[in-house]
Motif scaffolding. Structure first.
Motif, PDB file in Angstrom:
ATOM      1  N   LYS A 136      32.698  18.391  45.182  1.00 55.36           N
ATOM      2  CA  LYS A 136      33.817  19.058  44.507  1.00 55.36           C
ATOM      3  C   LYS A 136      33.596  19.076  42.996  1.00 55.36           C
ATOM      4  CE  LYS A 136      38.849  18.501  43.809  1.00 55.36           C
ATOM      5  NZ  LYS A 136      39.123  19.783  43.177  1.00 55.36           N
ATOM      6  N   ARG A 137      33.136  17.954  42.453  1.00 55.19           N
ATOM      7  CA  ARG A 137      32.886  17.919  41.005  1.00 55.19           C
ATOM      8  C   ARG A 137      31.800  18.914  40.624  1.00 55.19           C
ATOM      9  NH1 ARG A 137      32.900  12.193  42.226  1.00 55.19           N
ATOM     10  NH2 ARG A 137      34.947  11.336  41.669  1.00 55.19           N
ATOM     11  N   SER A 138      30.675  18.906  41.369  1.00 53.36           N
ATOM     12  CA  SER A 138      29.549  19.726  40.897  1.00 53.36           C
ATOM     13  C   SER A 138      29.726  21.198  41.219  1.00 53.36           C
ATOM     14  CB  SER A 138      28.219  19.184  41.430  1.00 53.36           C
ATOM     15  OG  SER A 138      28.128  19.336  42.798  1.00 53.36           O
ATOM     16  N   SER A 139      30.467  21.527  42.293  1.00 59.73           N
ATOM     17  CA  SER A 139      30.612  22.942  42.634  1.00 59.73           C
ATOM     18  C   SER A 139      31.870  23.578  42.044  1.00 59.73           C
ATOM     19  CB  SER A 139      30.661  23.110  44.159  1.00 59.73           C
ATOM     20  OG  SER A 139      29.480  22.632  44.734  1.00 59.73           O
ATOM     21  N   TYR A 140      32.849  22.788  41.682  1.00 64.68           N
ATOM     22  CA  TYR A 140      34.122  23.350  41.219  1.00 64.68           C
ATOM     23  C   TYR A 140      34.523  22.801  39.843  1.00 64.68           C
ATOM     24  CZ  TYR A 140      34.502  24.638  46.146  1.00 64.68           C
ATOM     25  OH  TYR A 140      34.260  25.159  47.381  1.00 64.68           O
ATOM     26  N   ASP A 141      34.841  21.492  39.813  1.00 63.41           N
ATOM     27  CA  ASP A 141      35.496  20.943  38.623  1.00 63.41           C
ATOM     28  C   ASP A 141      34.613  20.991  37.383  1.00 63.41           C
ATOM     29  OD1 ASP A 141      37.401  20.419  40.496  1.00 63.41           O
ATOM     30  OD2 ASP A 141      37.013  18.258  40.610  1.00 63.41           O
ATOM     31  N   ASN A 142      33.305  20.792  37.559  1.00 65.30           N
ATOM     32  CA  ASN A 142      32.440  20.673  36.382  1.00 65.30           C
ATOM     33  C   ASN A 142      31.731  21.983  36.054  1.00 65.30           C
ATOM     34  OD1 ASN A 142      31.910  18.611  34.478  1.00 65.30           O
ATOM     35  ND2 ASN A 142      29.775  18.507  35.168  1.00 65.30           N
ATOM     36  N   GLN A 143      32.087  23.077  36.727  1.00 61.70           N
ATOM     37  CA  GLN A 143      31.467  24.375  36.450  1.00 61.70           C
ATOM     38  C   GLN A 143      32.432  25.254  35.667  1.00 61.70           C
ATOM     39  OE1 GLN A 143      28.346  25.154  36.992  1.00 61.70           O
ATOM     40  NE2 GLN A 143      28.148  23.084  37.815  1.00 61.70           N
ATOM     41  N   PRO A 144      31.909  25.966  34.683  1.00 62.70           N
ATOM     42  CA  PRO A 144      32.778  26.926  34.003  1.00 62.70           C
ATOM     43  C   PRO A 144      33.335  27.927  35.032  1.00 62.70           C
ATOM     44  CG  PRO A 144      30.611  26.770  32.936  1.00 62.70           C
ATOM     45  CD  PRO A 144      30.536  25.964  34.178  1.00 62.70           C
ATOM     46  N   TYR A 145      34.596  28.200  34.983  1.00 70.93           N
ATOM     47  CA  TYR A 145      35.302  29.102  35.912  1.00 70.93           C
ATOM     48  C   TYR A 145      35.277  28.573  37.368  1.00 70.93           C
ATOM     49  CZ  TYR A 145      33.593  32.133  32.082  1.00 70.93           C
ATOM     50  OH  TYR A 145      33.239  32.648  30.862  1.00 70.93           O
ATOM     51  N   GLY A 146      34.802  27.330  37.554  1.00 71.27           N
ATOM     52  CA  GLY A 146      34.550  26.827  38.911  1.00 71.27           C
ATOM     53  C   GLY A 146      35.796  26.692  39.759  1.00 71.27           C
ATOM     54  N   GLU A 240      53.444  41.411  40.898  1.00 75.48           N
ATOM     55  CA  GLU A 240      52.249  40.874  40.250  1.00 75.48           C
ATOM     56  C   GLU A 240      52.465  39.409  39.920  1.00 75.48           C
ATOM     57  OE1 GLU A 240      49.879  42.828  36.822  1.00 75.48           O
ATOM     58  OE2 GLU A 240      51.013  41.210  35.873  1.00 75.48           O
ATOM     59  N   ILE A 241      51.469  38.594  40.223  1.00 76.97           N
ATOM     60  CA  ILE A 241      51.506  37.181  39.837  1.00 76.97           C
ATOM     61  C   ILE A 241      50.451  36.987  38.760  1.00 76.97           C
ATOM     62  CG2 ILE A 241      51.067  34.826  40.611  1.00 76.97           C
ATOM     63  CD1 ILE A 241      52.016  35.694  43.390  1.00 76.97           C
ATOM     64  N   ARG A 242      50.845  36.397  37.640  1.00 73.23           N
ATOM     65  CA  ARG A 242      49.921  36.303  36.509  1.00 73.23           C
ATOM     66  C   ARG A 242      49.843  34.863  36.018  1.00 73.23           C
ATOM     67  NH1 ARG A 242      47.674  39.844  32.605  1.00 73.23           N
ATOM     68  NH2 ARG A 242      48.356  41.632  33.824  1.00 73.23           N
ATOM     69  N   LYS A 243      48.630  34.434  35.717  1.00 67.75           N
ATOM     70  CA  LYS A 243      48.457  33.074  35.221  1.00 67.75           C
ATOM     71  C   LYS A 243      47.261  33.027  34.275  1.00 67.75           C
ATOM     72  CE  LYS A 243      47.671  28.280  36.694  1.00 67.75           C
ATOM     73  NZ  LYS A 243      47.590  27.321  37.808  1.00 67.75           N
ATOM     74  N   THR A 244      47.325  32.143  33.284  1.00 66.20           N
ATOM     75  CA  THR A 244      46.194  31.936  32.387  1.00 66.20           C
ATOM     76  C   THR A 244      45.787  30.469  32.452  1.00 66.20           C
ATOM     77  OG1 THR A 244      46.912  33.687  30.917  1.00 66.20           O
ATOM     78  CG2 THR A 244      45.399  32.061  30.001  1.00 66.20           C
ATOM     79  N   VAL A 245      44.483  30.232  32.616  1.00 67.27           N
ATOM     80  CA  VAL A 245      43.947  28.878  32.668  1.00 67.27           C
ATOM     81  C   VAL A 245      43.070  28.668  31.435  1.00 67.27           C
ATOM     82  CG1 VAL A 245      42.384  27.322  33.923  1.00 67.27           C
ATOM     83  CG2 VAL A 245      43.975  28.786  35.194  1.00 67.27           C
ATOM     84  N   LYS A 246      43.325  27.581  30.721  1.00 61.78           N
ATOM     85  CA  LYS A 246      42.453  27.216  29.588  1.00 61.78           C
ATOM     86  C   LYS A 246      41.370  26.293  30.124  1.00 61.78           C
ATOM     87  CE  LYS A 246      45.101  28.875  26.165  1.00 61.78           C
ATOM     88  NZ  LYS A 246      44.634  29.868  25.189  1.00 61.78           N
ATOM     89  N   ASP A 247      40.115  26.626  29.816  1.00 59.87           N
ATOM     90  CA  ASP A 247      39.027  25.850  30.403  1.00 59.87           C
ATOM     91  C   ASP A 247      37.844  25.835  29.437  1.00 59.87           C
ATOM     92  OD1 ASP A 247      37.621  24.391  32.260  1.00 59.87           O
ATOM     93  OD2 ASP A 247      37.318  26.038  33.672  1.00 59.87           O
ATOM     94  N   LYS A 248      36.856  24.990  29.760  1.00 56.93           N
ATOM     95  CA  LYS A 248      35.641  24.944  28.931  1.00 56.93           C
ATOM     96  C   LYS A 248      34.732  26.108  29.316  1.00 56.93           C
ATOM     97  CE  LYS A 248      34.400  20.679  29.902  1.00 56.93           C
ATOM     98  NZ  LYS A 248      35.457  19.831  30.432  1.00 56.93           N
ATOM     99  N   VAL A 249      35.125  27.306  28.919  1.00 58.29           N
ATOM    100  CA  VAL A 249      34.345  28.503  29.245  1.00 58.29           C
ATOM    101  C   VAL A 249      33.969  29.207  27.948  1.00 58.29           C
ATOM    102  CG1 VAL A 249      35.417  28.815  31.504  1.00 58.29           C
ATOM    103  CG2 VAL A 249      36.448  29.903  29.512  1.00 58.29           C
TER     104      VAL A 249
END
Lengths: 431, 457
Positions: A136-146, A240-249
């Motif tokens: 989960k960490r390497s495929s999702y949490d630690n990937q940009p936009y993961g 429409e459902i709208r959301k913004t996520v702030k991430d290390k991207v």
């Protein structure tokens, strides 16, 4: 256009309900064994998300006659390769080996289906829980936009719906999984009458049938196989459902999801062709407009994620080019989708799509693993393994009007709009 | 349920498709691999002279040219080209490699002639429109930022810059660096294209359900026949090692790239590896499977199945004409960064004092032998494997002897690979949250150099 050779399916069923499908393909001295279990993350209980996938890992930890971690090593040591995947509706296990070793694989699959719990202990569970958390960490949490898919599922399906939570699950739920949960899950879902076994390759069908009877025949069916959860859902999202996520991207990226017809729907092939015309490669509408002409995006994608109940999803994405305007990219994306719905595809687009589909069908037929997996999917999810031989005709029969109708679901009343934005940057202006 | 494991049935032999060759009067090499029952054919045109010829200042030029080849030729602009190829059922593409640029497509064998015209058009006279040059450069610059945000790509790129000297082509990502990409001009691309047509023997590899003599006639009468052979242009020291120090045995140097808030650490250990032309190539394949290839390899068994540190750990050689890198790689939860790195080094070092057992050797041999035919079910990987051999100067027949060569590898040869690897300078890169992992790494004995975001460097 030439008709490809039909794939010769032979079907049978054991007394315990195991469905067996064999295909002889002598183009290479190899054989593939593919097992679909009709259980996925949709079947998980609240508080136990990620369980179907964690369980898939445990299936490689040994059984009565296979020691811990020996499963994959044994297959590799006879010159084969194997893996498994878990998804919302199903779990599949597959191995491809030199053809002379096919019975060993059947035996190993039967051993873990018949005796997994004999070998499963707390140490194995703890070890694989750690492995899955690192997955989960390497495929999702630690990937940009993961985490985009996790977000899209949670936004496109209401809380409590079986598709709302992702297959990978949550760290808290993974921690909560107990040995008793594992036992219950196995006893409930891993039964011959909940599985489809497909064997493709340089095989003798009578020998395979005898070996399957020999190794699987003694495994008891689960006479109380539960119903899958109710997946019913109103087809369009209704807004429409709208959301913004702030991430290390590094750059803002737009992710989209639209509710779409289910796997069994006759409208799905036209929708897939619509996605091909919109985003299938350099000549597609979105790539031409957003990436090449207007130069607002680095890339653009759109594809169907088919599910069996409620609604499938069409997911899309586009990464903003540095310096470009996010609102403009978003509106151009929607403009292209609306354009296809308004005027439909051109004759040239339909002809190109058909030619590419024919090539894809040829490509599928040169790969026993793909043949077996496609058969397993159609048998498990549509109860129609022979569909594999009708696919080309089904897709070739889709006309421009059907593609135009399919594109109607790309409406503002039926979309999830999810933006990823760099943390350090000022808020990106969106429409 | 039977406790008795079934043994093998009667073994079946596999033969890699036979190749038929022809050299045209102008020097174009044609290699045809007929494959019955494979109606989807593959065409790969290999133009020698790849990114290994680049210097620090023009790094990325070959990759940019490859992307621009599909922006059209004399008769078709970019849109027309993609439409024409899709009408044939093909997606035409071009890709740069260290030794060559390959233009390729898969399509129904019956439409071969049509794709040859398009491949020849963009190989001989690509348009390279100024506007698309700017776009390709801008997208590459954006992709560099994307890769810096990805811990995997950032770790891998930092590692090759540690392994090889700054003058070596292998020290840089094939796509080029910020500085070199920014400097790319249309003139430089056109010069690069001229070199591509004059740096050796162009070769077209065609596989699928085809008749060899007929394919050769089709190629001879296509515009591809205008391609000519030239004297090869050899790269200079593309694989020169970095002269930089590696610390001491007691305190090995470790480059820690800070990624604040990272929940995992990407670990890389690398050395200068071996050439594809190395006589110990097959032994090196076995070595890699035992150490970090098989699921039951030493690295994966310990780091994943015993310790639960990671989703997976792997190691192996990347074979090129020059000495490509050897790398070991894994991603672990931040809190176990130091013990995981220590353990990975222990496993790599174990290959000499504890040479592979007979079980390990046999598992690796069987795996490589047995999975060989699995790789070649369709025409595209068959043509690709042959093109890859030709690119480094080997013959297609090399694939005929793959299985016997694997069988013939001795434990002694694997030990020689391990011993030679021991003698190479070790380079270590970690991408992770420096605030969490720097101290434990120093406590474990590493001489840690912390570096921030690449943009600040």
């Amino acid at each position: 256009m030439s008709d490809p050779l039909p794939i010769p399916l032979k079907e049978s069923r054991l007394a315990n309900g195991l469905r067996l499908i064999t295909v002889v393909d002598r183009t290479a001295p190899i054989a593939t064994v593919n097992l679909w279990y009709h259980v996925g993350s949709k079947d998980e209980r609240p508080g136990r998300t990620g369980f179907a996938h964690l369980f898939e890992h445990l299936m490689f930890q040994g059984s009565a006659n296979v020691s811990k971690a020996e499963h994959l090593s044994l297959i590799e040591s006879v010159g084969g390769s194997a893996n498994a995947t878990t998804w919302l509706d199903r779990t599949n296990y597959f191995a491809t080996v030199p053809a002379e070793w096919v019975e060993l694989i059947l035996w190993m699959e039967a051993d873990r289906l018949g005796t997994l719990l004999a070998a499963l202990d707390q140490a194995n569970l703890d070890n694989q829980r750690d492995v899955v958390k690192n997955e989960k960490r390497s495929s999702y949490d630690n990937q940009p936009y993961g985490t985009a898919y996790l977000e899209l599922l949670a936004l496109a399906y209401p809380k409590g719906h079986p598709y709302h939570h992702p297959t990978i699950g949550s760290m808290e739920d993974l921690d909560a999984a107990s040995l008793q949960d594992v036992h219950d899950f196995f006893a409930t879902w891993y039964a011959p009458n909940n599985a489809v076994l497909t064997v493709v390759g340089d095989i003798d069908e009578a020998e395979i049938a005898a070996a399957v009877e020999r190794h699987f025949g003694g495994i008891a069916a689960n006479s109380e196989l539960p119903e899958h959860p109710n997946l019913a859902l109103s087809a369009p999202l209704g807004g429409e459902i709208r959301k913004t996520v702030k991430d290390k991207v590094p750059d803002p990226r737009l992710h989209l999801a639209f509710r779409a017809p289910v796997l069994a729907s006759p409208d799905l092939p036209a929708l897939e062709i619509a996605c091909q015309i919109l985003a299938g490669g350099r000549g597609s509408r979105l790539t031409r407009r957003l990436v090449r002409q207007e130069q607002v995006a680095q890339d653009a994608g759109l594809s169907v994620l088919p599910f069996v109940g409620g609604a499938s999803l069409v997911v899309g994405s586009a990464t903003l080019r540095p310096g470009a305007n996010a609102a403009k990219m978003e509106s151009l994306f929607f403009e292209e989708l609306a354009g296809l719905a308004a005027t439909g595809p051109t004759a040239n687009e339909m002809e190109r799509a058909r030619a590419l589909i024919e090539s894809e069908e040829m490509s599928l037929r040169s790969d026993p693993e793909s043949i077996a997996d496609q058969i397993g999917m159609y048998a498990t999810l549509l109860n129609d393994p022979g569909r594999i031989n009708r696919d080309l005709a089904i897709y070739q029969a889709v006309d421009a009007a059907a593609v135009q109708r399919a594109a109607a679901l790309f409406s503002a009343e039926n979309r999830v709009v999810l933006w990823y934005e760099p943390v350090e940057q000022a808020a990106v202006e969106t429409a | 349920m039977s406790a008795q494991r079934p043994g093998p049935g009667s073994p079946r032999e596999y033969r890699f498709p036979r190749s038929v060759e022809h050299l045209t009067a102008s020097g174009l090499r044609i290699i045809v691999l007929p494959m019955p029952a494979r109606p989807l054919a593959s065409v790969q045109l290999l133009l020698p002279g790849g990114a290994a010829l680049e210097t620090a200042s023009n790094s990325g030029l070959t990759a940019a040219l490859a992307r621009l080849l599909t922006e059209g030729g004399e008769q078709h602009d970019a849109d027309q080209l993609v439409e024409a190829s899709e009408l044939l059922g093909a997606k035409i593409g071009a890709e740069a490699g260290w030794e060559s640029v390959v233009i390729g497509a898969s399509l129904p064998a019956s439409r071969l002639a049509g794709i040859l015209d398009l491949v020849a058009e963009i190989a001989l006279a690509p348009r390279v429109p100024e506007r698309e040059v700017d776009r390709v450069k801008a997208l590459r610059l954006a992709a560099i930022e994307q890769s810096q945000a990805s811990p995997r790509a950032r770790a891998s790129e930092a590692l090759i810059a540690e392994i090889y000297g700054a003058s070596a082509a292998y020290s840089r990502p094939m796509g080029g660096t910020r500085e070199s990409v920014a400097a790319i001009s249309r003139d430089a691309l056109m010069e690069r294209h001229a070199l591509l047509l004059g740096a050796g023997v162009p070769t077209v590899v065609i596989a699928g359900e085809l008749e060899a003599a007929e394919v050769i006639r089709t190629v001879e009468s296509s515009p591809l026949a205008q391609l000519r052979a030239a004297a090869p242009v050899a790269p200079t020291a593309a694989d020169a090692p970095s002269p930089g120090g590696a610390g001491t045995a007691a305190a090995p140097r470790l480059l820690l790239l800070d990624r604040p808030g990272s929940v995992q650490s990407e670990l890389r250990i690398g050395k200068v590896g071996r050439s594809r032309l190395d006589p110990l190539f097959y032994a090196a394949l076995i070595h890699s499977e035992v150490l970090g290839g098989l699921f039951g390899s030493r690295l994966n068994r310990v780091l994943r199945e015993e310790k639960g540190y990671t989703y997976g750990a792997a190691a192996g050689f990347e074979f090129r004409r020059g000495r490509g890198p050897f790398t070991a790689r894994t991603a672990v939860e931040s809190s176990v960064t130091a013990p995981a790195l220590v353990e990975a080094r222990v496993q790599i070092a174990s290959m000499t004092p504890q040479p592979p057992s007979d079980d390990e050797l046999n598992a690796a041999r069987q795996y490589l032998r047995g999975t060989f035919p699995l790789r070649f079910g369709s025409a595209s990987p068959v043509a690709g494997a042959v093109a890859g051999l030709v690119a480094v100067g080997l013959e297609p027949s090399e694939l005929d002897r793959f299985q016997s060569a694997i069988d013939a590898v001795s434990g002694d040869e694997v030990a020689r690979v391990a011993a030679a690897l021991d003698a190479e300078t070790e380079r270590i890169v970690v991408v992770g949250d420096a605030a969490t992992v720097a101290t434990p790494l120093r406590d474990a004995g590493f001489a840690v150099e912390v570096r921030g975001d690449a943009r600040d460097a």
